[in-house]
Design a protein around this motif. Sequence first.
Motif, PDB file in Angstrom:
ATOM      1  N   GLU A 172       0.898  -1.280   0.003  1.00 32.45           N
ATOM      2  CA  GLU A 172      -0.146   0.104   0.164  1.00 32.45           C
ATOM      3  C   GLU A 172       0.794   1.338  -0.021  1.00 32.45           C
ATOM      4  N   GLU A 180      -7.130  -1.752  -3.551  1.00 32.29           N
ATOM      5  CA  GLU A 180      -8.339  -1.740  -4.149  1.00 32.29           C
ATOM      6  C   GLU A 180      -8.645  -2.712  -5.329  1.00 32.29           C
ATOM      7  N   LYS A 183      -8.907  -6.078  -3.750  1.00 36.42           N
ATOM      8  CA  LYS A 183     -10.296  -6.314  -3.198  1.00 36.42           C
ATOM      9  C   LYS A 183     -11.251  -6.766  -4.572  1.00 36.42           C
ATOM     10  N   ALA A 184     -11.011  -5.962  -5.596  1.00 42.79           N
ATOM     11  CA  ALA A 184     -11.914  -6.174  -6.749  1.00 42.79           C
ATOM     12  C   ALA A 184     -11.640  -7.869  -7.245  1.00 42.79           C
ATOM     13  N   LYS A 210      -5.880   6.591  -7.049  1.00 46.50           N
ATOM     14  CA  LYS A 210      -6.656   6.683  -5.943  1.00 46.50           C
ATOM     15  C   LYS A 210      -8.026   6.804  -6.089  1.00 46.50           C
ATOM     16  N   ASN A 212     -11.303   5.151  -7.012  1.00 53.98           N
ATOM     17  CA  ASN A 212     -11.997   3.690  -7.091  1.00 53.98           C
ATOM     18  C   ASN A 212     -12.589   3.566  -8.514  1.00 53.98           C
ATOM     19  N   LEU A 216     -11.458   0.364 -10.962  1.00 49.18           N
ATOM     20  CA  LEU A 216     -12.469  -0.534 -11.148  1.00 49.18           C
ATOM     21  C   LEU A 216     -12.930  -0.647 -12.701  1.00 49.18           C
ATOM     22  N   SER A 229     -18.190  -0.697  -6.557  1.00 53.74           N
ATOM     23  CA  SER A 229     -17.587  -0.242  -5.370  1.00 53.74           C
ATOM     24  C   SER A 229     -18.228  -1.040  -3.975  1.00 53.74           C
ATOM     25  N   LEU A 232     -16.391  -4.097  -2.777  1.00 49.19           N
ATOM     26  CA  LEU A 232     -15.224  -4.375  -2.376  1.00 49.19           C
ATOM     27  C   LEU A 232     -15.248  -4.005  -0.657  1.00 49.19           C
ATOM     28  N   ILE A 233     -16.443  -3.710  -0.344  1.00 52.12           N
ATOM     29  CA  ILE A 233     -16.476  -3.504   1.048  1.00 52.12           C
ATOM     30  C   ILE A 233     -17.403  -4.406   1.833  1.00 52.12           C
ATOM     31  N   SER A 238     -13.286  -8.127   2.997  1.00 47.41           N
ATOM     32  CA  SER A 238     -12.340  -7.914   3.870  1.00 47.41           C
ATOM     33  C   SER A 238     -11.717  -9.143   4.834  1.00 47.41           C
TER      34      SER A 238
END
Length: 276
Positions: A172, A180, A183-184, A210, A212, A216, A229, A232-233, A238
């Motif tokens: 990071e 990100e 995560k995708a 930065k 998203n 994406l 988006s 990703l959360i 996670s």
Amino acid sequence: MSLMLKLLATILILSSFLRADASSEEVEQFLKKMFAGNQNLKSLKLKVTNVTDVKGHDDWKAYYVEFDAILKKDGRQVVQKMVWFSNGEVIAKEIFDIEQAKDMNEMVSLPMKPEHYKKENLIYGNENAKYKIAIFSDPLCPFCRTFVPEALEYMKKEPNKFAIYYYHFPLESIHPAAVELVKAAIALELKGAKDVVLNLYKVNIDPREKSNEKILAEFNKVMNSNIQSFDLISKEVSQHLQSDLKIADSLMVNGTPTMFFNGVIDRTKMKYKEAK
């Protein structure tokens, strides 16, 4: 140099306290005593988490130590893992092998344990294959982008020979977009897509990006997907990423790509090509 290393400094200590068969507890107490007078620290917890032999130096052992300190100046907590070496008479943070011109840190590593080989990390091959290959990588690492796809393409052709376990390890601080991006990738894998990791290295995005939306957009273009988006959360995404990072931390992985061959770190990254 890290903050903890600056605080503790690299030192060489001659001691009659340590014996040739010094236990982890004795090493812990000795280091605590040495750092007790550090004026920069409000408090310090120290624990030896593992002990291994040093290849080629039978009289030395490597002690894996976790420092958990609170700074007196601003109350910040600093947690760091490091390796200390001892032969029972001397304890040191850094030692070099003159003959091999190597830092002793290059001669030791923590082994992967059975619990590290999780089903969700197996991307190719049979879990009962003869060779277990573990790869920790950042898809925006320049060397990874060439090396990892080549290694995956080579090994995926022989599923009964290689079990390939992949761990997302985005760096990071230098590649913020990688967080990100992985995560995708996890979100898409959770939807059942195949070859996600392999295609991940085809996504072209500025490592410092930065946005998203931009990340994406490039990801979905390559994957022919529609990850949003909110994907990703999710809790599942996670948990998967945190699991990968936790495993990397437990093995003291700090660079990419890092490879393990049947549980042992492969610094050459080429043992898979030598496997019979």
